[in-house]
Design an enzyme around this catalytic site. Structure first.
Site, mmCIF file in Angstrom:
data_model
loop_
_atom_site.group_PDB
_atom_site.id
_atom_site.type_symbol
_atom_site.label_atom_id
_atom_site.label_comp_id
_atom_site.label_asym_id
_atom_site.label_seq_id
_atom_site.Cartn_x
_atom_site.Cartn_y
_atom_site.Cartn_z
ATOM 1 N N ASP A 236 -88.976 6.457 -23.517
ATOM 2 C CA ASP A 236 -90.374 6.224 -22.938
ATOM 3 C C ASP A 236 -91.207 5.794 -24.044
ATOM 4 O O ASP A 236 -91.272 5.771 -25.348
ATOM 5 C CB ASP A 236 -90.705 7.624 -22.647
HETATM 6 N N1 URA Z 1 -85.484 11.621 -22.280
HETATM 7 C C1 URA Z 1 -86.783 11.690 -21.968
HETATM 8 O O1 URA Z 1 -87.358 12.283 -21.203
HETATM 9 N N2 URA Z 1 -87.604 10.508 -22.280
HETATM 10 C C2 URA Z 1 -86.968 9.640 -23.539
HETATM 11 O O2 URA Z 1 -87.621 8.670 -23.892
HETATM 12 C C3 URA Z 1 -85.571 9.852 -23.689
HETATM 13 C C4 URA Z 1 -84.982 10.707 -23.190
#
Ligand code: URA
Length: 249
Positions: free
Chosen positions: A107
């Site tokens: 993310d």
């Molecule tokens: N899980 C999440 O919620 N975000 C990420 O970036 C990776 C795994």
């Protein structure tokens, strides 16, 4: 793979035939043809459809395979091309001549281990659910986490109608003053926002998330925003599909 036009010298460099400067010299020397025409001026852009030859030989299919590990910083998108124009992980690897792409996603606000490569075979193997590549995350969550609260994650919880695979999970620290906790979680699935959704499901909203390990890679020696080439031994291990953790010497 991006399809947008690229500078001719960059494409020649990506093919592993020369450095970018060397490729510029090849062009100036009249050794390069695009679609059968000699191009001896700089600034020409080409796309995948163009047929490029150096000294009469086509360059297609000669891209050198490269592999990088990035400690992704916060505030950067993992997609190649962000519709909002935000900085992407590829902007960080701008000096890399080859057209690499990220293996999976983190993310915008997640930091940590991210592989980038132009080796489609290795990337696809790593991302295939059957490979069950372990990913370990450290999450700072709101609230005082308890073992009982985390227990359902060890069995699997239902998110968007599908049960998650059992996770390894442990509380590593609790801050009673700030009412936050640190939780380490290892999963092998890769659904969108999976860790945030899993922890939210047990009442622990994520404030910060970092991926500490991906397969046998960790972040030792890499600050956020830094990246390194994989060693030959690491590449061999990836190609052999041996994703077990290495014991550090
Ligand atoms: N899980 C999440 O919620 N975000 C990420 O970036 C990776 C795994």
């Amino acid at each position: 793979m991006p399809e947008e036009p690229q500078r001719l010298q960059k494409v020649i460099a990506q093919a592993g035939l020369a450095s970018r400067r060397g490729a510029e010299e090849m062009i100036s020397q009249g050794r390069v043809q695009v679609n059968g025409q000699i191009v001896n001026t700089l600034g020409v852009k080409v796309t995948h459809g163009d047929h490029i030859q150096v000294d009469g030989a086509p360059i297609e299919g000669r891209e050198k395979l490269v592999y990088y590990l990035l400690n992704k910083p916060r505030g950067v998108v993992t997609t190649n091309d962000d519709e909002k124009g935000r900085k992407t992980v590829l902007d960080i690897l701008a000096d890399v001549d080859q057209r690499v792409y990220p293996v999976g996603r983190l993310d915008y606000d997640t930091t940590g281990a991210l592989l980038l490569t132009n080796d489609g075979q290795v990337a696809n193997q790593l991302m295939h659910p059957k490979s069950q590549v372990n990913k370990t995350y450290m999450a700072k969550v709101k609230g005082i986490a308890t073992e009982a609260q985390l227990a359902p994650l060890k069995k699997g919880v239902v998110i968007k109608g599908r049960k998650t695979a059992p996770a390894r999970v442990a509380i590593t620290r609790v801050d009673h003053d700030k009412k936050t906790s640190m939780v380490r979680l290892t999963i092998h699935e890769g659904r969108n926002h999976q860790v945030k959704n899993m922890l939210a499901k047990v009442g622990l909203p994520v404030e910060k998330l970092k991926r500490e390990q991906y397969a046998f890679f960790d972040l030792i020696g890499l600050q956020p925003g830094e990246y390194r080439k994989l060693t030959n031994a690491e590449v061999k291990q990836l190609q052999a599909q041996d994703y077990r953790m290495l014991r550090r010497k």
